[in-house]
Scaffold this motif. Structure first.
Motif, PDB file in Angstrom:
ATOM      1  N   THR A 386       0.817  -1.222   0.000  1.00  0.00           N
ATOM      2  CA  THR A 386       0.000   0.000   0.000  1.00  0.00           C
ATOM      3  C   THR A 386       0.848   1.268   0.000  1.00  0.00           C
ATOM      4  O   THR A 386       0.312   2.365   0.144  1.00  0.00           O
ATOM      5  N   ASN A 387       2.159   1.149  -0.152  1.00  0.00           N
ATOM      6  CA  ASN A 387       3.014   2.337  -0.127  1.00  0.00           C
ATOM      7  C   ASN A 387       3.310   2.853  -1.532  1.00  0.00           C
ATOM      8  O   ASN A 387       4.304   3.519  -1.769  1.00  0.00           O
ATOM      9  N   GLY A 388       2.439   2.558  -2.498  1.00  0.00           N
ATOM     10  CA  GLY A 388       2.607   3.057  -3.855  1.00  0.00           C
ATOM     11  C   GLY A 388       1.331   2.845  -4.655  1.00  0.00           C
ATOM     12  O   GLY A 388       0.249   2.588  -4.102  1.00  0.00           O
ATOM     13  N   GLU A 389       1.448   2.953  -5.982  1.00  0.00           N
ATOM     14  CA  GLU A 389       0.305   2.773  -6.866  1.00  0.00           C
ATOM     15  C   GLU A 389       0.552   1.584  -7.778  1.00  0.00           C
ATOM     16  O   GLU A 389       1.612   1.473  -8.380  1.00  0.00           O
ATOM     17  N   ILE A 390      -0.450   0.681  -7.876  1.00  0.00           N
ATOM     18  CA  ILE A 390      -0.376  -0.486  -8.753  1.00  0.00           C
ATOM     19  C   ILE A 390      -1.694  -0.593  -9.510  1.00  0.00           C
ATOM     20  O   ILE A 390      -2.775  -0.553  -8.903  1.00  0.00           O
ATOM     21  N   PHE A 391      -1.620  -0.688 -10.850  1.00  0.00           N
ATOM     22  CA  PHE A 391      -2.808  -0.865 -11.681  1.00  0.00           C
ATOM     23  C   PHE A 391      -2.596  -2.105 -12.541  1.00  0.00           C
ATOM     24  O   PHE A 391      -1.517  -2.330 -13.074  1.00  0.00           O
ATOM     25  N   CYS A 392      -3.633  -2.927 -12.674  1.00  0.00           N
ATOM     26  CA  CYS A 392      -3.591  -4.152 -13.475  1.00  0.00           C
ATOM     27  C   CYS A 392      -4.523  -3.964 -14.666  1.00  0.00           C
ATOM     28  O   CYS A 392      -5.749  -4.005 -14.516  1.00  0.00           O
ATOM     29  N   CYS A 393      -3.946  -3.698 -15.862  1.00  0.00           N
ATOM     30  CA  CYS A 393      -4.747  -3.377 -17.046  1.00  0.00           C
ATOM     31  C   CYS A 393      -4.817  -4.582 -17.972  1.00  0.00           C
ATOM     32  O   CYS A 393      -3.804  -5.188 -18.316  1.00  0.00           O
ATOM     33  N   ASN A 394      -6.061  -4.902 -18.415  1.00  0.00           N
ATOM     34  CA  ASN A 394      -6.279  -6.027 -19.322  1.00  0.00           C
ATOM     35  C   ASN A 394      -6.691  -5.576 -20.720  1.00  0.00           C
ATOM     36  O   ASN A 394      -7.034  -6.396 -21.560  1.00  0.00           O
ATOM     37  N   ASN A 395      -6.697  -4.252 -20.971  1.00  0.00           N
ATOM     38  CA  ASN A 395      -7.073  -3.771 -22.301  1.00  0.00           C
ATOM     39  C   ASN A 395      -6.408  -2.425 -22.558  1.00  0.00           C
ATOM     40  O   ASN A 395      -5.846  -1.793 -21.654  1.00  0.00           O
ATOM     41  N   HIS A 396      -6.472  -1.978 -23.816  1.00  0.00           N
ATOM     42  CA  HIS A 396      -5.823  -0.744 -24.243  1.00  0.00           C
ATOM     43  C   HIS A 396      -6.423   0.473 -23.554  1.00  0.00           C
ATOM     44  O   HIS A 396      -5.709   1.411 -23.168  1.00  0.00           O
TER      45      HIS A 396
END
Length: 406
Positions: A386-396
């Motif tokens: 939780t000490n940063g930003e994480i995004f999991c993208c499955n499309n453009h």
């Protein structure tokens, strides 16, 4: 303002009772005067000269043994200077010497003395040298010197002449053979005593040799050459032919072992009869494809050389199996995933696996990255760290939204 009385160069405001200067909050009539609290009354003064408070107690000595120093302090607060008053004269700190019990001094070795003279004129003697614990000498409970005050070593002069003498003969060694006639030997050394200095060596030989006799050696049997093959046992089809050899090269003697193996050898033979060449059967059905997608899927089919099988004739020519590529659809893939630097200069050059997602990750004090990651790993990091930003993208569209690129 209360009643004031002119006293010399200051005025006393009798109606104001004070403890500190800030209790005297009304101003003075004359330019350059300040109001201060003196003896619990507010006075207007042109200036207040500073006065020293009491000295503090002496602090600790700077050393725990021997001679050091200590000091004390005072402050210019009795009273503190104000207005045009002068600062306290003199220093605000005082230093003096402090004398404690002498410090322990550990003993130290002085230099070694010269070596003593060797007590012998030839051979090996012993010499010694000394040192004292005076550099410095231990004092005031200091530890004494560690180690020995004396050192001894050998002195080597020219060897005294010693003539060599033979030691006793050793026992006879083993015979060089275990059968028939061989030799054996024994040794002695010139060590009783060994010659040294200018002494003469031993006279004579250090080795002696003699014959030793045993029974006859066993002779193991050896095979002669194979004789010619006999005639085939059949005139048509498959039969047997035989050849022989004899244990006579040499004949075993004196307990030697017999020849190993068989005296006779048999082999299949074919008599002259009808000749049938082999021919292939029809191809079998194609097998299933090795994969359900992609460019590396294959299938195969098999045939047998049994229509007819060869009999005394030629075998079938060609391969018994055939492999063919399968026409299958491409395997599904995951989302496109760019390579980006921290300034969001991105290049669309990666396509993730179907089991992967495109991870955007930024931690504190860590490098910004965009890369393919297993979907379960990306989801785990997103919920765990939780000490940063994480995004999991499955499309453009997801990548465009979070990276702000097209």
């Amino acid at each position: 303002m209360g009643d004031c009385q002119n006293v010399g160069q200051h005025y006393i405001q009798h109606s104001i009772y004070c403890f500190v200067n800030t209790d005297c909050h009304h101003g003075c009539h004359h330019h350059g005067e300040v109001k201060v609290c003196i003896n619990h009354y507010c006075e207007c003064r042109k200036g207040v000269d500073g006065g020293w408070a009491e000295w503090s107690t002496w602090n600790h000595c700077t050393v725990t043994c021997g001679t050091g120093s200590k000091q004390r302090h005072r402050t210019c607060t009795n009273p503190a200077p104000s207005g045009s008053g002068s600062h306290c004269p003199g220093s605000d700190q005082e230093r003096t010497m402090c004398h404690l019990s002498p410090c322990p001094v550990n003993g130290g070795w002085a230099r070694w003395s010269a070596w003593s003279h060797c007590p012998v004129t030839c051979g090996i003697g012993r010499i010694q040298r000394h040192r004292t614990c005076t550099n410095p000498a231990p004092s005031a409970s200091g530890s004494p010197c560690h180690g020995s005050h004396e050192e001894t070593t050998h002195c080597h002069l020219s060897h005294c002449p010693v003539n060599g003498g033979w030691a006793s003969w050793s026992a006879w060694g083993h015979c060089t053979v275990t059968c028939d006639t061989g030799t054996k030997q024994r040794h002695r050394t010139c060590t009783n005593p060994a010659p040294s200095g200018s002494g003469s060596p031993c006279h004579g030989f250090h080795e002696e040799r003699t014959l030793c006799h045993h029974d006859h050696c066993p002779i193991d049997g050896g095979w002669s050459n194979w004789e010619a093959w006999t005639t085939c046992s059949v005139t048509c089809g498959t039969g047997i032919e035989i050849r022989r050899r004899h244990c006579s090269n040499p004949v075993p003697k004196y307990g030697g072992s017999q020849c190993p193996g068989n005296e006779t050898e048999s082999s299949t033979c074919t008599g002259t009869c009808n000749v049938v060449d082999g021919s292939w059967s029809s191809w079998g059905a194609w097998s299933s494809c090795t994969d359900t997608c992609g460019n590396f899927s294959a299938r195969q089919r098999i045939r047998h050389c049994d229509k007819p099988a060869p009999v005394n004739g030629k075998p079938c020519t060609g391969a018994h199996n055939e492999i063919s590529a399968c026409n299958v659809t491409p395997c599904p893939v995951g989302p496109d995933c760019p390579t980006c630097d921290e300034s969001l200069n991105c290049t669309w050059n990666n396509t993730c696996d179907i089991t992967e997602t495109c991870m955007i990750r930024q931690y504190s004090n860590a490098k910004f990255t965009v890369h393919c990651s297993k979907t379960v790993d990306c989801d785990f990091e997103k919920t765990t760290f939780t000490n940063g930003e994480i995004f999991c993208c499955n499309n453009h569209a997801c990548l465009v939204e979070y990276l702000g690129i097209s």
